[in-house]
Design an enzyme around this catalytic site. Structure first.
Site, short mmCIF file in Angstrom:
data_model
loop_
_atom_site.label_atom_id
_atom_site.label_comp_id
_atom_site.label_asym_id
_atom_site.label_seq_id
_atom_site.Cartn_x
_atom_site.Cartn_y
_atom_site.Cartn_z
N ARG A 51 0.84 -1.22 0.00
CA ARG A 51 0.00 0.00 0.00
C ARG A 51 0.87 1.26 0.00
O ARG A 51 0.51 2.26 -0.63
CB ARG A 51 -0.91 0.01 1.22
CG ARG A 51 -2.02 -1.00 1.07
CD ARG A 51 -3.21 -0.62 1.94
NE ARG A 51 -4.35 -1.42 1.56
CZ ARG A 51 -5.16 -2.01 2.42
NH1 ARG A 51 -4.98 -1.87 3.71
NH2 ARG A 51 -6.17 -2.72 2.00
N LYS A 212 -20.08 -15.35 -0.93
CA LYS A 212 -21.52 -15.10 -1.00
C LYS A 212 -21.98 -14.38 -2.26
O LYS A 212 -21.34 -13.46 -2.74
CB LYS A 212 -21.94 -14.26 0.20
CG LYS A 212 -21.83 -15.03 1.50
CD LYS A 212 -22.40 -14.21 2.61
CE LYS A 212 -22.52 -15.04 3.87
NZ LYS A 212 -22.89 -14.21 5.01
N GLY A 365 -8.35 -7.44 -2.17
CA GLY A 365 -8.61 -8.37 -1.08
C GLY A 365 -8.14 -9.78 -1.35
O GLY A 365 -6.97 -10.02 -1.66
N GLY A 388 -13.52 -2.89 -0.64
CA GLY A 388 -14.86 -2.30 -0.71
C GLY A 388 -14.98 -1.26 -1.80
O GLY A 388 -15.99 -1.21 -2.52
P1 AMP Z 1 -15.50 -12.94 -0.52
O1 AMP Z 1 -15.01 -12.04 0.58
O2 AMP Z 1 -16.98 -12.98 -0.67
O3 AMP Z 1 -14.76 -12.69 -1.82
O4 AMP Z 1 -15.14 -14.42 -0.06
C1 AMP Z 1 -13.84 -14.89 0.07
C2 AMP Z 1 -13.88 -16.14 0.88
O5 AMP Z 1 -14.73 -17.08 0.25
C3 AMP Z 1 -12.55 -16.81 1.03
O6 AMP Z 1 -12.12 -16.66 2.34
C4 AMP Z 1 -12.83 -18.26 0.69
O7 AMP Z 1 -12.33 -19.16 1.65
C5 AMP Z 1 -14.35 -18.34 0.70
N1 AMP Z 1 -14.85 -19.37 -0.20
C6 AMP Z 1 -14.56 -19.54 -1.49
N2 AMP Z 1 -15.17 -20.63 -1.98
C7 AMP Z 1 -15.87 -21.19 -0.99
C8 AMP Z 1 -16.71 -22.33 -0.87
N3 AMP Z 1 -16.93 -23.13 -1.90
N4 AMP Z 1 -17.27 -22.58 0.33
C9 AMP Z 1 -17.04 -21.79 1.38
N5 AMP Z 1 -16.27 -20.67 1.34
C10 AMP Z 1 -15.68 -20.37 0.17
#
Ligand code: AMP
Length: 409
Positions: A51, A212, A365, A388
């Site tokens: 950063r 999600k 991220g 974000g």
């Molecule tokens: P996000 O912040 O929504 O981009 O989510 C990132 C996180 O999603 C990471 O820490 C991953 O471990 C988790 N992740 C990715 N694929 C899966 C999955 N199939 N089941 C559960 N967690 C997941």
């Protein structure tokens, strides 16, 4: 592996705001809002200084132009109180080394001491102010506090893309009192995340993953009208697979998103946008290293098991879909890449992304972390420094820290 970090983006003034190059800063006091929110270990040693490095072009430019450079940032979440573990003092030493010059540290970002130090500055001098968030007024975008920050300078330059989605005193409030421009990092983020997304060289492929659907739904809705192909992996894929009527076992699912997932799939189909979901998965009963794993097709996800990574057939499918891409944007891992057993899909896709002869953009991220772990970060055209903030831009929304800057006439 091709290296395309030097790819040229020809986006005519997508920013629409003044940039630091528009300001006559010689001999003037320039307040640069940077994002020095670096990770520190228990001994307060900086574990990743990217950063700080990403804002060096702006700082060096200001020094070379003979400005008096006043740097300010937040670090962590001190919640309006002075907390020594969130002091920016570890950043001073790193900055001195990177800039190869003295950086004077002021233990408060406003007040008489800061004003006295700034009054003594000469052209090319650099001062770093203490953590802005030691004052509760910063996050409240308090006008009097913003005015006190502005008293220190003749110009405001915002290079803190990571906080551009926040309306704080040092990102928005201060712009009421000073001519305000974007720094080089800010400009670059906008050129890629907004400029390229709105004017992509086609085929344009979006890869979305992560936990999600709800976290990426805005991005998906915005990109649906712009991309040629959408690839969805990670935990969010199983909400779509469930919406198609398949058994997904104990995989992640957001039941309240099922209807929306169906609507999006309908819209993609209507718009003739190719849509790819995992055709197989690496599954386990628990999310932990050492858990027994199996690879099964999407049609055969058993009850009691959860899908934690895309499988080898999905890697092949996604990689083929990426092959003719000219622009790729990637946000979100393909699986639980933090655990080795579930990391292969994400790393394989990282390689496919960099193997494509495309301009490649990675949202911040986790995906940034994943491409570093895969060792292909140098081959990505642009990695966003904001989490974000980059999501909000990809959702097609304005960022307060950018809207507040002075319009280019
Ligand atoms: P996000 O912040 O929504 O981009 O989510 C990132 C996180 O999603 C990471 O820490 C991953 O471990 C988790 N992740 C990715 N694929 C899966 C999955 N199939 N089941 C559960 N967690 C997941």
């Amino acid at each position: 592996m091709a290296r395309r970090s030097d790819a040229v983006v020809d986006i005519k003034d997508i920013l629409g705001k003044l940039t630091i190059e528009d300001l006559q800063i010689k001999g003037k006091r320039v307040f640069i809002r940077a994002d020095f929110n670096v990770p520190l270990d228990d001994n307060l040693v900086i574990t990743d200084d990217s950063r700080i490095r990403s804002t060096l072009p702006t700082i060096n430019y200001a020094i070379d132009e003979g400005a008096k450079v006043i740097l300010a940032s937040h670090l962590g979440r001190p919640r309006g109180k002075v907390e020594p573990r969130f002091s920016l003092s570890p950043v001073v030493k790193r900055l001195q080394r990177l800039l190869n010059k003295e950086v004077v540290f002021v233990p408060d970002c406003v007040g008489p001491q800061a004003e006295q130090v700034v009054a003594k500055m000469k052209e090319g001098d650099v001062v770093l102010l203490e953590n802005l968030r030691f004052h509760p007024e910063e996050e409240k975008n308090d006008e009097a506090f913003a005015k006190n920050l502005a008293r220190l300078a003749d110009f405001f330059v915002n290079d803190a893309f990571g906080t551009a989605h926040r309306s704080h005193a040092s990102t928005a409030g201060i712009t009421k009192f000073l001519p305000s421009a974007a720094g080089f990092l800010m400009k670059k983020e906008i050129e890629y995340l907004k400029g390229v997304v709105e004017n992509p060289v086609r085929p344009f492929v979006a890869i979305l993953g992560g936990a999600k659907v709800s976290g990426k739904i805005g991005v998906l809705e915005n990109l649906v009208d712009k991309v040629d192909k959408v690839i969805v992996g990670g935990g969010m894929a199983y909400t779509f697979i469930s919406a198609m009527g398949y058994e997904i076992g104990d995989s992640l699912v957001e039941n309240e998103m099922l209807e929306l997932a169906k609507n999006i799939m309908d819209k993609l189909k209507r718009n003739n946008i190719k849509f790819y979901l995992p055709v197989d998965s690496v599954i386990a009963q628990t999310i932990e290293a050492g858990a027994e794993t199996k690879i099964v097709t999407t049609q055969e996800l058993p009850k009691g098991w959860r899908a934690l990574d895309i499988g080898p057939a999905s890697v092949k499918l996604f990689s083929e879909a990426l092959q003719n891409a000219k622009t790729i944007i990637w946000n979100g891992p393909m699986g639980v890449f933090e655990i080795d057993a579930f990391s292969r899909g994400t790393f394989a896709i990282a390689h496919s992304v960099t193997d494509a002869y495309a301009l490649t953009i990675v949202g911040g991220g986790d995906t940034d972390h994943a491409v570093h772990k895969a060792g292909v970060n140098d081959a990505i055209t642009f990695i966003s420094t904001g989490g974000g903030a980059s999501l909000q831009l990809l959702e097609g929304k304005d960022l307060p820290g950018i809207s507040a800057l002075t319009d280019r006439k």
